[in-house]
Design an enzyme around this catalytic site. Sequence first.
Site, PDB file in Angstrom:
ATOM      1  CB  SER A  63      -0.934   0.028   1.198  1.00 53.37           C
ATOM      2  OG  SER A  63      -2.147  -0.606   0.863  1.00 53.37           O
ATOM      3  CE  LYS A  66      -4.127   0.937  -1.606  1.00 50.91           C
ATOM      4  NZ  LYS A  66      -3.849  -0.269  -0.895  1.00 50.91           N
ATOM      5  CE1 TYR A 240      -3.929   0.701   4.476  1.00 55.41           C
ATOM      6  CE2 TYR A 240      -2.967  -0.372   6.379  1.00 55.41           C
ATOM      7  CZ  TYR A 240      -2.923  -0.043   5.057  1.00 55.41           C
ATOM      8  OH  TYR A 240      -1.870  -0.464   4.315  1.00 55.41           O
ATOM      9  CB  VAL A 258      -0.209  -5.953   4.017  1.00 51.50           C
ATOM     10  CG1 VAL A 258      -1.477  -5.315   4.552  1.00 51.50           C
ATOM     11  CG2 VAL A 258      -0.304  -6.187   2.523  1.00 51.50           C
TER      12      VAL A 258
HETATM   13  N1  GLN Z   1      -2.241  -5.467  -2.175  1.00 56.04           N
HETATM   14  C1  GLN Z   1      -2.800  -5.325  -0.873  1.00 56.04           C
HETATM   15  C2  GLN Z   1      -4.302  -5.520  -0.918  1.00 56.04           C
HETATM   16  O1  GLN Z   1      -4.925  -5.043  -1.815  1.00 56.04           O
HETATM   17  C3  GLN Z   1      -2.423  -3.985  -0.323  1.00 56.04           C
HETATM   18  C4  GLN Z   1      -3.015  -3.753   1.048  1.00 56.04           C
HETATM   19  C5  GLN Z   1      -2.115  -3.038   1.991  1.00 56.04           C
HETATM   20  O2  GLN Z   1      -0.895  -2.956   1.876  1.00 56.04           O
HETATM   21  N2  GLN Z   1      -2.741  -2.538   3.025  1.00 56.04           N
HETATM   22  O3  GLN Z   1      -4.877  -6.151  -0.083  1.00 56.04           O
END
Ligand code: GLN
Length: 304
Positions: A63, A66, A240, A258
């Site tokens: 993430s 992003k 989040y 993650v």
């Molecule tokens: N590729 C992961 C997902 O879509 C990214 C989520 C994350 O890093 N929080 O679940």
Amino acid sequence: MNYKTILEEIYKSVQPFAAKGKVADYIPELAKVNPDRFGICLNAIDGAVYSVGDSNERFSVQSISKVFTLAMALSVKGESLWARVGKEPSGTAFNSLVQLEVERGIPRNPFINAGAMVVADILLTSFDNPAERLLDFVRALCGSSDIRYNEQVARSERETAYLNAAIANLLKYHKNIECGVEEVLRLYLLACSLEMSCRELAKAFMAFANHREEFRYAGIELTRSQIKRMNAVMQTCGFYDEAGEFSYLVGLPGKSGVGGGIAAICPMRYSVAVWSPRLNSKGNSVMGMKALEELTTMTNESIF
Ligand code: GLN
């Protein structure tokens, strides 16, 4: 500030947390990562680089990507971007479907999965080869010409991406993505599969910490005001449903993934990246959060 000594102290002080948390195993390829890795790298505003542990080993940024995709979308769309994605903390998990349904396909912010998929759709309609452009942009930001996607991670995630596929379908139903569901998912998951080290992430995030430098990397330009706003969204939405906790404990704009990475900035002072794969229940790195809490406590440098 003696960052070198501080990072060494932090390394020692996070050891009691070494066995806490759990590697993200919902992405089969990520379950194979050695959970005992730990690295941290800090770039000071004067250009000095300090690091401890496995700071040169690349990992899946997930993430954290992003932030890069939002920067690209903001550079082409400007303020009109916010008609399709909000900028409020979600207070829900990064892959929550409920809020998206209630709010009729307008994701709360660009740092949850739904928001990043809308951003991916914008990149698909704005660039001829968005995957290549994203690579060029990230390579320019961190000065490493061999940054790559890990296609195997992206593929392995696609095979089990039932929830992400549901999110993409809901967005499509509400006409908030123009391209095909499969195309959007593919670019979204490819961006998540970017592999970078703490050293490379810290370097890349310096562009958001240093307001004196022009933001112009591989043809992607942001104004100072846009950088300020990106940092604001990182502060309020970067973790989040733990954005409040991170703000309380650490006090820096940042973004987690993650894969166990966290990148954060202290405007006009430093950028920092930390990696430890074991995650808490919200999907944030246990040791990573602890390390950054120690950093802002020991240096007394945060935005508060
Ligand atoms: N590729 C992961 C997902 O879509 C990214 C989520 C994350 O890093 N929080 O679940």
